[in-house]
Structures are given as structure tokens and as C-alpha cells.
Design a protein around this motif. Structure first.
Motif, PDB file in Angstrom:
ATOM      1  N   ALA A 216       1.063  -1.054  -0.025  1.00 56.60           N
ATOM      2  CA  ALA A 216       0.549  -0.130   0.181  1.00 56.60           C
ATOM      3  C   ALA A 216       0.385   1.428   0.269  1.00 56.60           C
ATOM      4  O   ALA A 216       1.768   1.027   0.619  1.00 56.60           O
ATOM      5  CB  ALA A 216      -0.650  -0.004   0.524  1.00 56.60           C
ATOM      6  N   PRO A 217       0.746   2.557  -0.741  1.00 58.11           N
ATOM      7  CA  PRO A 217      -1.233   2.236  -1.414  1.00 58.11           C
ATOM      8  C   PRO A 217      -0.755   1.981  -2.655  1.00 58.11           C
ATOM      9  O   PRO A 217      -1.417   2.270  -3.375  1.00 58.11           O
ATOM     10  CB  PRO A 217      -0.860   4.290  -1.651  1.00 58.11           C
TER      11      PRO A 217
ATOM     12  N   TRP B 236      -0.359  -2.055  -5.715  1.00 54.97           N
ATOM     13  CA  TRP B 236      -1.045  -2.621  -5.940  1.00 54.97           C
ATOM     14  C   TRP B 236      -0.414  -4.005  -6.524  1.00 54.97           C
ATOM     15  O   TRP B 236       0.926  -3.789  -6.488  1.00 54.97           O
ATOM     16  CB  TRP B 236      -2.216  -2.647  -6.351  1.00 54.97           C
TER      17      TRP B 236
ATOM     18  N   TYR C  68     -14.373  -4.730  -5.600  1.00 57.96           N
ATOM     19  CA  TYR C  68     -13.253  -4.728  -5.051  1.00 57.96           C
ATOM     20  C   TYR C  68     -12.549  -5.715  -3.216  1.00 57.96           C
ATOM     21  O   TYR C  68     -14.063  -5.824  -3.625  1.00 57.96           O
ATOM     22  CB  TYR C  68     -13.903  -3.207  -5.028  1.00 57.96           C
TER      23      TYR C  68
ATOM     24  N   LEU D 110     -11.713  -6.113  -0.226  1.00 60.28           N
ATOM     25  CA  LEU D 110     -11.316  -5.660   0.987  1.00 60.28           C
ATOM     26  C   LEU D 110     -10.651  -6.543   1.469  1.00 60.28           C
ATOM     27  O   LEU D 110     -10.296  -8.144   1.574  1.00 60.28           O
ATOM     28  CB  LEU D 110     -12.606  -5.319   1.960  1.00 60.28           C
TER      29      LEU D 110
ATOM     30  N   ARG E  63     -14.637   7.368  -0.402  1.00 60.84           N
ATOM     31  CA  ARG E  63     -13.106   6.447  -0.168  1.00 60.84           C
ATOM     32  C   ARG E  63     -13.425   5.029   1.361  1.00 60.84           C
ATOM     33  O   ARG E  63     -14.142   5.453   1.976  1.00 60.84           O
ATOM     34  CB  ARG E  63     -12.453   7.017   1.066  1.00 60.84           C
TER      35      ARG E  63
ATOM     36  N   SER F  29     -11.066   2.477   2.200  1.00 62.90           N
ATOM     37  CA  SER F  29      -9.417   1.646   2.131  1.00 62.90           C
ATOM     38  C   SER F  29      -9.154   1.987   3.171  1.00 62.90           C
ATOM     39  O   SER F  29      -9.229   1.499   4.096  1.00 62.90           O
ATOM     40  CB  SER F  29      -8.685   2.855   1.490  1.00 62.90           C
ATOM     41  N   SER F  30      -8.293   0.635   3.423  1.00 61.48           N
ATOM     42  CA  SER F  30      -7.274  -0.281   4.202  1.00 61.48           C
ATOM     43  C   SER F  30      -6.142  -0.103   4.137  1.00 61.48           C
ATOM     44  O   SER F  30      -5.577  -0.969   2.882  1.00 61.48           O
ATOM     45  CB  SER F  30      -7.303  -1.033   4.426  1.00 61.48           C
ATOM     46  N   THR F  31      -4.244  -0.089   4.901  1.00 65.29           N
ATOM     47  CA  THR F  31      -3.305  -0.661   4.396  1.00 65.29           C
ATOM     48  C   THR F  31      -3.628  -2.023   4.121  1.00 65.29           C
ATOM     49  O   THR F  31      -3.318  -2.479   2.827  1.00 65.29           O
ATOM     50  CB  THR F  31      -2.607   0.219   5.566  1.00 65.29           C
TER      51      THR F  31
ATOM     52  N   PHE G 170      -5.790  -4.214   2.676  1.00 62.91           N
ATOM     53  CA  PHE G 170      -6.467  -4.372   1.422  1.00 62.91           C
ATOM     54  C   PHE G 170      -5.654  -4.855   0.960  1.00 62.91           C
ATOM     55  O   PHE G 170      -6.525  -5.241   0.015  1.00 62.91           O
ATOM     56  CB  PHE G 170      -7.504  -3.471   0.603  1.00 62.91           C
ATOM     57  N   ALA G 171      -4.358  -4.632  -0.041  1.00 67.26           N
ATOM     58  CA  ALA G 171      -3.318  -4.781  -1.145  1.00 67.26           C
ATOM     59  C   ALA G 171      -2.811  -5.605  -1.002  1.00 67.26           C
ATOM     60  O   ALA G 171      -2.026  -6.266  -1.394  1.00 67.26           O
ATOM     61  CB  ALA G 171      -2.733  -3.882  -1.313  1.00 67.26           C
TER      62      ALA G 171
END
Length: 377
Positions: free
Chosen positions: A65-66, A68, A90, A92, A251, A253-255, A257-258
Motif C-alpha cells: 500500500a498504496p 497494488w 473491489y 477488502l 473513500r 480503503s485500508s493499508t 486491503f492490498a
């Protein structure tokens, strides 16, 4: 293990190892596991193929993150291909994340604020069943219904222009009429709301395309997790491009999620479910368990019924009085002592690692347990 604690069966809580269909507690006792982490373990604990894929990614780094990983593209394309109605996806981390994202997307798309829900949909403020710590203004925006068309229509008649979406599990303990989900979707659309399926438990178990494929219904958004990656923490929202396009206006998002390791685990799990007979075997084993339990319930005249679909079965005891409650408690204590982990209050799950011998052993344990509880029946 005590018989009860404030009315609840007490299980071994700490386990040292898991493999296939089995768990070993810290004392080395083996159990056949039908809890499977509340459902994520669809192939079996510590599946070597899934773990190898995740480890390969970990060896190249785990937190981008950020940015991918290319696994994101591969996984979202795969989900769009196997999930009915999949146009955008998407990723998560948890089921609560996915359901909450679906609710926000529905509110963006419709311009409405209220949500109608059924089942267990996570712990976030809009869905949690217990009110402590949740402002009443948040609770007021979430309505519930009884998972039948008449109940849902009554809610819409009360709030005809305020409901953004109907968010529901496809089923819980009961087998539902085949047309039920289509009826609920039709009512939601009639009033201008979106239809969202919470497929945490049913996804990748009922069929590769989940309950949508099994029942022949298509949601506007589907939320997925659990069996998606055989126990690795990842979730997804999949659905209509015009609805998921709402991500550009908010928004979410989370650190974490990637994480590419979880994506690789999901890619491998879904590929195995797609390319092998794993789901068919889960159905077959579940049917064998359910049929055997029905025979035992009838033979020993137990006040209980076998409910649910074969991949997600359950034995529901009647509890009209204290004696019946004692029977239920005692049954689950006995089966645990004899090496079977069955949850007394939550659906059970079958994995592709369970074998015919495991089902036969389980049914024999249930038989012994019923016989040992003759005085309570």
C-alpha cells in the motif's frame, strides 16, 4: 471441558494444529472439525496448494500500500468471471468490510439512507444486533424483516422512498423456497432499492457462483469472503458497474486491503473449486451426514430436526423446556468428548478434505451419544 458455563457448552478453546478436516488441541487430542473457522475452510485446513501460493507472495513482500500487486487484477477478473452479474470487483479484508461497503454504495447510488437487512451481516454500527456503543440515530437507519415477501413489502410500505437497499443472507438454517430470493429482489426493485446478497457463508459452497448461481438469481451487489481463500483474510464486493462506480465518490480503503498473499490464496482456492469436483464432494458428504442424522433422530426418537443445505448442515434441537435444553447441552458435550467438533448454535460446514470415513465416524459418535443420553430423552 465442563458441561456448561452460564448455560453454554464449553469446548476446548486452544488448538495447536490444523490439517485437512482435523484439529488437534494443545493436549494433542484430535477432532473432526465441522466448524471450520465459521466456514472459511472449504478445501481443508492448511491446504498445501493454497499455502504454497500465499508463501510465494510473502517471499516477495507483503505490504505494498498504496500500490497494488498484479494479483489484484488477476483476482478481480476471476471474480467477475465466476460470480453472476460480476462487472466490477473491489477487494477488502473482512465480511463486515464488504457488507458495509455495499451499504455505502447503495446509499450513493440511490440517494437514500435506510437499509433493510436480514441475518448476521457483521459487527459494524449499522448491522450489529446489540445496541451498546451505537448511537440511536445510526440504529434508526437500519430496519429488519423476516425474510419473506410479505414482511419485506410491509417495511417498504412504511418507508416507500427512503430505503437504499435490501441486504440479506440467502438463507440461514432453513431450506428456502426456490423462488424466495427472486421475490425479495423484485420487491426491492419495485420500490427503487438495490438488492444485495450477503454471501459470506454461501459463497463458493453452494456452487462456484454461490447462492446466486444455485437459485438462479442475480443481485445488484454481492458481498463475499470466508471460503473465498480457504481461511486467508480477504473479502470482495462484486456487482453492477454503475453501482460499484460509486467507489469514485467515497473513500473505502485500508493499508491491508492490498495484501498479495491473500489474493494469491483466493486465486488458488477459487481455481481448485472451479477445476475439480471439490464442491460436488462437499454436497455428497453433506447429504450423507444429513441422511444419517435423520435416521438416528428417528431411531432414538430425539426431539430434533436436521435442517439446512448439505454443504452447511445443522441439527436443531427443540428446546421447549429445561429437559430438552439439558439434552441439547449433553449431546454436544458427548460428541466433543468423543472427538467431533459440532457447534450447538451455529451452522456446521463440510470441507473437501472430509472423507466418507469421517462422516461414518461422526454418525457413529452421534449414535453413541444418543444412546448414552437415554435418560434425558
Amino acid at each position: 471441558m465442563a458441561d456448561s458455563e452460564e448455560g453454554r457448552t464449553v469446548y476446548p478453546r486452544y488448538f495447536g494444529r490444523a490439517s485437512g478436516a482435523y484439529l488437534w488441541d494443545v493436549d494433542g487430542t484430535r477432532y473432526i472439525d465441522y466448524q471450520l473457522g465459521y466456514g472459511p475452510v472449504v478445501l481443508g485446513h492448511a491446504d498445501a496448494r493454497v499455502n504454497a501460493a500465499a508463501i510465494r507472495e510473502l517471499e516477495s513482500g507483503s505490504c505494498f500500500a498504496p500500490l497494488w500487486s498484479p494479483r489484484q487484477v488477476e483476482l478481480t477478473e476471476m471474480l467477475n468471471s465466476v460470480i453472476p452479474g460480476g462487472e466490477l470487483t473491489y477487494l477488502l479484508k473482512t465480511g463486515s468490510d464488504a457488507n458495509s461497503a455495499a451499504v455505502r454504495l447503495a446509499r450513493i447510488h440511490t440517494g437514500r439512507t435506510k437499509v433493510v437487512r436480514w441475518g448476521y451481516n457483521g459487527w459494524h454500527d449499522w448491522a450489529v444486533g446489540l445496541p451498546a456503543g451505537v448511537p440511536s440515530s445510526v440504529r434508526d437507519e437500519t430496519l429488519t424483516f423476516e425474510h419473506d415477501p410479505a414482511s419485506l413489502r410491509a417495511v417498504f410500505e412504511r418507508y416507500p422512498d427512503e430505503i437504499a437497499c435490501v441486504l440479506t443472507m440467502p438463507f440461514e438454517f432453513e431450506v428456502i423456497p426456490p423462488e424466495r430470493l427472486k421475490q425479495l429482489r423484485s420487491i426491492a426493485h419495485e420500490y427503487g432499492a438495490l438488492f444485495v446478497l450477503d454471501e459470506m457463508r454461501s459463497g463458493f459452497r453452494m456452487s462456484l457462483g454461490g447462492a446466486q448461481e444455485y437459485f438462479g438469481v442475480q443481485a445488484d451487489i454481492v458481498a463475499l469472503s470466508k471460503a473465498m481463500a480457504n481461511g486467508h483474510p480477504i473479502s470482495a464486493v462484486v456487482g453492477r458497474a454503475d453501482v460499484l462506480g460509486g467507489f469514485s465518490r467515497t473513500r473505502i480503503s485500508s493499508t491491508f486491503f492490498a495484501g498479495p498473499a491473500e489474493m494469491a490464496a483466493a486465486l488458488t482456492t477459487i481455481s481448485i473449486l472451479r477445476d475439480t469436483d471439490a464442491i460436488a464432494r462437499i454436497w455428497s458428504l453433506g447429504e450423507k451426514l444429513q441422511n444419517g442424522l435423520r435416521d438416528l433422530v428417528a431411531k432414538y426418537d430425539v426431539a430434533a430436526e436436521v435442517v439446512g443445505y448439505p454443504p452447511i448442515p445443522f441439527l436443531r434441537f427443540a428446546v421447549p423446556d429445561e429437559k430438552a435444553l439439558q439434552l441439547r447441552r449433553a449431546f454436544f458435550v458427548e460428541t466433543t468428548r468423543r472427538g467431533i467438533l459440532l457447534h450447538p448454535e451455529h451452522q456446521w460446514f463440510i470441507s473437501a478434505s472430509h472423507r466418507d470415513e469421517d462422516i461414518e465416524f461422526t454418525l457413529d459418535v452421534c449414535r453413541q451419544s444418543f444412546e448414552s443420553l437415554a435418560d434425558l430423552r
